[in-house]
Design an enzyme around this catalytic site. Structure first.
Site, PDB file in Angstrom:
ATOM      1  N   LYS A 254      39.995  36.070  41.953  1.00 16.10           N
ATOM      2  CA  LYS A 254      40.623  35.717  40.654  1.00 16.10           C
ATOM      3  C   LYS A 254      39.935  34.503  40.025  1.00 16.10           C
ATOM      4  O   LYS A 254      39.780  34.430  38.814  1.00 16.10           O
ATOM      5  CB  LYS A 254      42.107  35.381  40.852  1.00 16.10           C
ATOM      6  CG  LYS A 254      42.946  36.555  41.273  1.00 16.10           C
ATOM      7  CD  LYS A 254      44.379  36.145  41.519  1.00 16.10           C
ATOM      8  CE  LYS A 254      44.587  35.300  42.742  1.00 16.10           C
ATOM      9  NZ  LYS A 254      44.299  35.939  44.029  1.00 16.10           N
TER      10      LYS A 254
ATOM     11  N   GLY B  61      43.355  28.755  47.165  1.00 14.70           N
ATOM     12  CA  GLY B  61      42.120  27.977  47.358  1.00 14.70           C
ATOM     13  C   GLY B  61      41.036  28.565  46.489  1.00 14.70           C
ATOM     14  O   GLY B  61      40.845  29.777  46.491  1.00 14.70           O
ATOM     15  N   HIS B  62      40.379  27.751  45.696  1.00 17.72           N
ATOM     16  CA  HIS B  62      39.261  28.286  44.921  1.00 17.72           C
ATOM     17  C   HIS B  62      38.147  27.254  44.800  1.00 17.72           C
ATOM     18  O   HIS B  62      38.385  26.056  44.786  1.00 17.72           O
ATOM     19  CB  HIS B  62      39.706  28.787  43.549  1.00 17.72           C
ATOM     20  CG  HIS B  62      40.737  27.932  42.894  1.00 17.72           C
ATOM     21  ND1 HIS B  62      42.082  28.165  43.003  1.00 17.72           N
ATOM     22  CD2 HIS B  62      40.608  26.832  42.140  1.00 17.72           C
ATOM     23  CE1 HIS B  62      42.740  27.239  42.357  1.00 17.72           C
ATOM     24  NE2 HIS B  62      41.876  26.415  41.815  1.00 17.72           N
TER      25      HIS B  62
ATOM     26  N   GLN C  18      47.573  34.088  44.785  1.00 11.31           N
ATOM     27  CA  GLN C  18      47.931  35.138  45.750  1.00 11.31           C
ATOM     28  C   GLN C  18      47.822  36.533  45.099  1.00 11.31           C
ATOM     29  O   GLN C  18      47.056  36.685  44.169  1.00 11.31           O
ATOM     30  CB  GLN C  18      49.317  34.887  46.363  1.00 11.31           C
ATOM     31  CG  GLN C  18      49.366  33.689  47.295  1.00 11.31           C
ATOM     32  CD  GLN C  18      49.591  32.359  46.592  1.00 11.31           C
ATOM     33  OE1 GLN C  18      50.429  32.269  45.727  1.00 11.31           O
ATOM     34  NE2 GLN C  18      48.862  31.343  46.959  1.00 11.31           N
TER      35      GLN C  18
ATOM     36  N   ASP D 164      42.906  36.642  47.461  1.00 12.31           N
ATOM     37  CA  ASP D 164      41.452  36.616  47.722  1.00 12.31           C
ATOM     38  C   ASP D 164      40.695  37.760  47.048  1.00 12.31           C
ATOM     39  O   ASP D 164      39.706  38.259  47.574  1.00 12.31           O
ATOM     40  CB  ASP D 164      41.151  36.616  49.235  1.00 12.31           C
ATOM     41  CG  ASP D 164      41.848  35.469  49.945  1.00 12.31           C
ATOM     42  OD1 ASP D 164      41.862  34.360  49.384  1.00 12.31           O
ATOM     43  OD2 ASP D 164      42.410  35.683  51.037  1.00 12.31           O
TER      44      ASP D 164
HETATM   45  P1  IMP Z   1      52.464  30.999  52.525  1.00  8.59           P
HETATM   46  O1  IMP Z   1      52.200  31.276  51.086  1.00  8.59           O
HETATM   47  O2  IMP Z   1      51.697  29.833  53.061  1.00  8.59           O
HETATM   48  O3  IMP Z   1      53.935  30.893  52.817  1.00  8.59           O
HETATM   49  O4  IMP Z   1      51.940  32.244  53.377  1.00  8.59           O
HETATM   50  C1  IMP Z   1      52.582  33.503  53.296  1.00  8.59           C
HETATM   51  C2  IMP Z   1      51.576  34.659  53.375  1.00  8.59           C
HETATM   52  O5  IMP Z   1      50.781  34.649  52.197  1.00  8.59           O
HETATM   53  C3  IMP Z   1      50.597  34.562  54.539  1.00  8.59           C
HETATM   54  O6  IMP Z   1      50.281  35.881  54.980  1.00  8.59           O
HETATM   55  C4  IMP Z   1      49.384  33.930  53.902  1.00  8.59           C
HETATM   56  O7  IMP Z   1      48.201  34.250  54.613  1.00  8.59           O
HETATM   57  C5  IMP Z   1      49.408  34.572  52.540  1.00  8.59           C
HETATM   58  N1  IMP Z   1      48.728  33.762  51.509  1.00  8.59           N
HETATM   59  C6  IMP Z   1      49.206  32.642  50.911  1.00  8.59           C
HETATM   60  N2  IMP Z   1      48.324  32.172  50.003  1.00  8.59           N
HETATM   61  C7  IMP Z   1      47.283  33.031  50.020  1.00  8.59           C
HETATM   62  C8  IMP Z   1      46.071  33.103  49.263  1.00  8.59           C
HETATM   63  O8  IMP Z   1      45.775  32.280  48.379  1.00  8.59           O
HETATM   64  N3  IMP Z   1      45.251  34.170  49.559  1.00  8.59           N
HETATM   65  C9  IMP Z   1      45.563  35.105  50.491  1.00  8.59           C
HETATM   66  N4  IMP Z   1      46.698  35.079  51.199  1.00  8.59           N
HETATM   67  C10 IMP Z   1      47.542  34.054  50.975  1.00  8.59           C
END
Ligand code: IMP
Length: 464
Positions: A15, A39-40, A239, A12
């Site tokens: 990017k 998500g964008h 991420q 977040d």
């Molecule tokens: P997962 O990727 O769904 O397995 O989540 C693992 C961790 O990464 C959690 O703390 C999520 O909140 C974080 N996370 C996954 N994708 C994003 C993103 O696009 N932005 C911010 N945090 C993310």
């Protein structure tokens, strides 16, 4: 040439905006890790496009590639493509045959495991999209790759092997009756999620569609040819570094490598190809975080925010930044944790990624504060350190040593974006120059608002 865009903090960082800005000069935009946990929102000619899997450049007529390092939920992929088509676009998306497929049982398992951990401090707060369980299967050599969807015999064989294991895991290890999870996971038919024939039918159809629309590629070869033909390639990291499975605050991480090395492994190009290009670290001017994990520069307590029980200066500051920056989950609307910029985290990111340039976003959000603070170093167990510890437990014990900057005034940021760096308020420049010096990396761009035009561009990496 290539340009790699990497989140330097916790995801977040904005990017998407930078990919959008610099991606104009690219022919192909490739994702190298993650899946629909990202998500964008892209705005083109006043229309909003919400995407989580399709690379954002696809909205602007670029070829979008999902590299072998990605985990792909074909349902999300086709839903997004169909929505874009309904909106009058013709997205060109290619998917690596080596990428792994997210199946419904991965989503069920992701949610059950989080539920099991819910009363403990090891709950990660995942997005529930099945990301972790899919990468587990990849490493466990029982995954189903996109290429497998194209071959009915292989698909059936793989499902026959893996599905009974997943069912046993749910029933015998987690002691969960499938009937109990029926309506817990939105968009997943839990009964069919563990039924070989139902899965075969559904995923075989996805395979047929991928084939009919000529969407699958050997990503490395496809990208190498693009570069050989003089094309420009952008690698879009999802991420961020501090939630990288190797370099982040394990176990509060995602299951892939957002760091720049992932751009080579996750696309099938060599590190020399990625390294000959530029690697741009995206920095948010403060921190925000969804999910658990240490955050030494955290302001206020997000639970108090949710319950409305907080008070005091820090709480008010956190509330202000959260509201100015729109720091609320896009799906759940839950407030995100916020904190001051954390330099140990950024020094770690600069080293792990080898940044050649930085884009610093959201300096407008901090405008109007009397003072802006930065976690310059940490003190832990009586020792001052300038980068993050390797263990999360030690990281949790770190106290930040804050450095204070004079705040900058709120101005017409649209004017600043038009006029360029000279128009950036002096105190904000001092902040940016500190950042640049500490990380020994030039600031290429400064985000001063959410729109595409609200960026002060000092350098375009594709022109270097
Ligand atoms: P997962 O990727 O769904 O397995 O989540 C693992 C961790 O990464 C959690 O703390 C999520 O909140 C974080 N996370 C996954 N994708 C994003 C993103 O696009 N932005 C911010 N945090 C993310």
């Amino acid at each position: 040439m290539t340009v790699t865009i990497v989140g330097s903090q916790l995801g977040d960082e904005g990017k998407g905006g930078v990919v959008d800005l610099y991606g104009d000069a690219a022919d192909v935009i490739a994702r190298y890790q993650g899946g629909d946990n990202a998500g964008h929102t892209v705005v083109e000619d006043g229309t909003k496009y919400k995407l989580s899997l399709v690379p954002s450049g696809a909205v602007r007529g670029k070829v979008g590639v999902l590299g072998n390092g990605c985990v792909v939920n074909p349902k999300t992929l086709f839903d997004e493509i169909d929505t874009l088509r309904e909106q009058g676009l013709d997205p060109d998306v290619r998917v690596a045959r080596r990428a792994h497929t997210i199946l419904p049982y991965h989503r069920v398992l992701d949610n059950i495991e989080e539920d099991v951990k819910s009363d403990t401090d090891i709950k990660v707060g995942t997005t529930g999209r099945g990301i972790g369980p899919t990468y587990e299967d990849k490493a466990g050599r029982r995954g189903i790759r996109i290429g497998d969807l194209l071959d009915p015999d292989v698909l059936r064989k793989r499902l026959e092997y893996v599905v009974p294991q997943k069912r046993a895991l749910i029933e015998d290890v987690y002691n969960v009756s499938l009937a109990d999870v029926d309506d817990v996971i939105e968009g997943v038919d839990v009964q069919n999620a563990f039924d070989v024939s139902a899965l075969y039918e559904q995923y075989r159809r996805f395979g047929e569609r991928l084939d009919e629309e000529n969407m699958t590629v050997a990503a490395g070869e496809f990208l190498a040819e693009t570069i050989e033909d003089g094309g420009e390639v952008m690698f879009e990291g999802a991420q961020g570094t501090s939630i990288d499975i190797d370099h982040g605050n394990y176990p509060y991480v995602t299951s892939s490598n957002p760091t720049a090395g992932g751009a080579a492994v996750g696309t099938g190009l060599g590190p020399t190809t990625v390294g000959q290009g530029e690697v741009i670290g995206i920095v948010k001017a403060y921190l925000s975080r969804v999910g658990s994990g240490p955050l030494p520069t955290e302001l206020g307590d997000v639970d108090e925010q949710i319950e409305g029980t907080g008070e005091g200066e820090e709480y008010e500051l956190a509330t202000y930044i959260r509201e100015e920056g729109g720091e609320f989950g896009t799906v759940t609307g839950r407030p995100r944790r916020v904190g001051w910029l954390d330099m140990p985290m950024l020094r770690h990111a600069a080293r792990a990624n080898g940044f050649t340039g930085l884009a610093v976003n959201h300096i407008d959000v901090l405008a109007g504060l009397d003072e802006v603070k930065v976690g310059h170093t940490y003190t832990v167990d009586g020792e001052e350190i300038d980068t993050i510890p390797a263990t999360t437990e030690r990281w949790e014990r770190c106290e930040p040593n804050l450095k204070t900057f004079e705040g900058w005034e709120d101005v017409d940021w649209g004017d600043v974006a038009r006029e360029g760096y000279e128009a950036v308020p002096e105190n904000a420049k001092t902040y940016l120059e500190y950042l640049s010096e500490e990380l020994d990396t030039p600031v290429y761009a400064i985000g001063v608002g959410p729109g595409r035009d609200e960026t002060v561009v000092r350098e375009n990496p594709f022109e270097n």
